[in-house]
Design an enzyme around this catalytic site. Structure first.
Site, mmCIF file in Angstrom:
data_model
loop_
_atom_site.group_PDB
_atom_site.id
_atom_site.type_symbol
_atom_site.label_atom_id
_atom_site.label_comp_id
_atom_site.label_asym_id
_atom_site.label_seq_id
_atom_site.Cartn_x
_atom_site.Cartn_y
_atom_site.Cartn_z
ATOM 1 N N SER A 1 0.818 -1.213 0.000
ATOM 2 C CA SER A 1 0.000 0.000 0.000
ATOM 3 C C SER A 1 0.856 1.268 0.000
ATOM 4 C CB SER A 1 -0.912 0.017 1.223
ATOM 5 O OG SER A 1 -1.699 -1.149 1.266
HETATM 6 N N1 SAH Z 1 -1.168 -4.304 3.749
HETATM 7 C C1 SAH Z 1 -0.642 -4.970 2.602
HETATM 8 C C2 SAH Z 1 -1.638 -4.830 1.482
HETATM 9 C C3 SAH Z 1 -1.517 -5.914 0.488
HETATM 10 S S1 SAH Z 1 -2.712 -5.817 -0.805
HETATM 11 C C4 SAH Z 1 0.680 -4.331 2.200
HETATM 12 O O1 SAH Z 1 0.785 -3.114 2.307
HETATM 13 O O2 SAH Z 1 1.581 -5.042 1.765
HETATM 14 C C5 SAH Z 1 -4.044 -6.735 -0.130
HETATM 15 C C6 SAH Z 1 -3.751 -8.152 0.271
HETATM 16 O O3 SAH Z 1 -4.983 -8.761 0.644
HETATM 17 C C7 SAH Z 1 -3.159 -9.029 -0.841
HETATM 18 O O4 SAH Z 1 -1.966 -9.605 -0.391
HETATM 19 C C8 SAH Z 1 -4.243 -10.077 -1.077
HETATM 20 O O5 SAH Z 1 -3.749 -11.343 -1.437
HETATM 21 C C9 SAH Z 1 -4.956 -10.117 0.253
HETATM 22 N N2 SAH Z 1 -6.342 -10.589 0.229
HETATM 23 C C10 SAH Z 1 -7.317 -10.310 -0.667
HETATM 24 N N3 SAH Z 1 -8.450 -10.899 -0.351
HETATM 25 C C11 SAH Z 1 -8.225 -11.618 0.786
HETATM 26 C C12 SAH Z 1 -9.024 -12.452 1.606
HETATM 27 N N4 SAH Z 1 -10.301 -12.686 1.335
HETATM 28 N N5 SAH Z 1 -8.446 -13.011 2.693
HETATM 29 C C13 SAH Z 1 -7.145 -12.789 2.987
HETATM 30 N N6 SAH Z 1 -6.332 -11.995 2.254
HETATM 31 C C14 SAH Z 1 -6.863 -11.411 1.153
#
Ligand code: SAH
Length: 194
Positions: A43
């Protein structure tokens, strides 16, 4: 309850975002979301800070995070709460995040692989909930798993436009919603996919 705002800001400023990335490390200093593989992103730093501050973390609190991703947001949550329960659906991302957070010495983070859109029932209730992927609506399971006096930050909307909401549950269990920002997150897969 004392606000940890100042401490969170100074901790955040000294975080090395590139540590949480495997490629494009030279871009880590810019205030943008960046790819981390598997069509997912780390993010935007300013948003990570804004969302964390909105949660008003306290040192003894139990936090649920959906979307571990790179583990960058997880580290900030873990540094200023009691324990973090974080769920990621992509195994390779989870493995890498777990390794990095272990290297940093965190011992208060619990990892779960799978679909987190219905929360983590066995570990509920949570004082704070951080959702870092966008949902079509606020999952009712998450509202149920939130403690009285609890707060949740979640992006809600379609795949191309979302509002970042702060949802607070007061002492009587009543919910209050504040609109924080317009944002663009990758989708929360599963039951509440947008
Ligand atoms: N806070 C993280 C954001 C990653 S993007 C960072 O800054 O690195 C969002 C993440 O949510 C992705 O890694 C994706 O695989 C995960 N995600 C999406 N849907 C999900 C779900 N239903 N359960 C668990 N993780 C999920």
């Amino acid at each position: 309850m004392k606000s940890q705002r100042k401490e969170i800001i100074s901790y955040f400023r000294q975080m090395d975002r590139s540590f949480f990335m495997d490629s494009n490390k030279e871009l880590a200093i810019f205030d943008h979301a960046l790819p981390i593989g598997f069509e997912q992103t780390i993010s935007q730093p300013s948003l990570v800070l804004e969302m964390t501050l909105a949660l008003d973390l306290q040192p003894d609190q139990k936090v649920l995070e959906l979307g571990t991703g790179s583990g960058f947001q997880t580290a900030l949550l873990a540094a200023f709460s009691g324990s973090v329960y974080t769920i990621e659906r992509i195994e390779e991302l989870q493995n890498r995040a777990q390794e990095r957070l272990g290297q940093l010495g965190f011992q208060n983070i619990h990892f779960k692989l799978g679909d987190g859109s219905e929360g983590w029932y066995e570990q509920a209730p949570f004082d704070r909930i951080m959702v870092t992927a966008a949902a079509s609506e606020v999952p009712k399971e998450l509202l149920e798993q939130m403690n009285k006096g609890g707060k949740m930050v979640i992006p809600v909307g379609s795949s191309f436009s979302q509002e970042l909401r702060l949802i607070e549950k007061d002492k009587s269990g009543k919910l209050h919603t504040t609109l924080l920002n317009e944002v663009l997150f990758v989708p929360l897969k599963g039951k509440y996919e947008n």
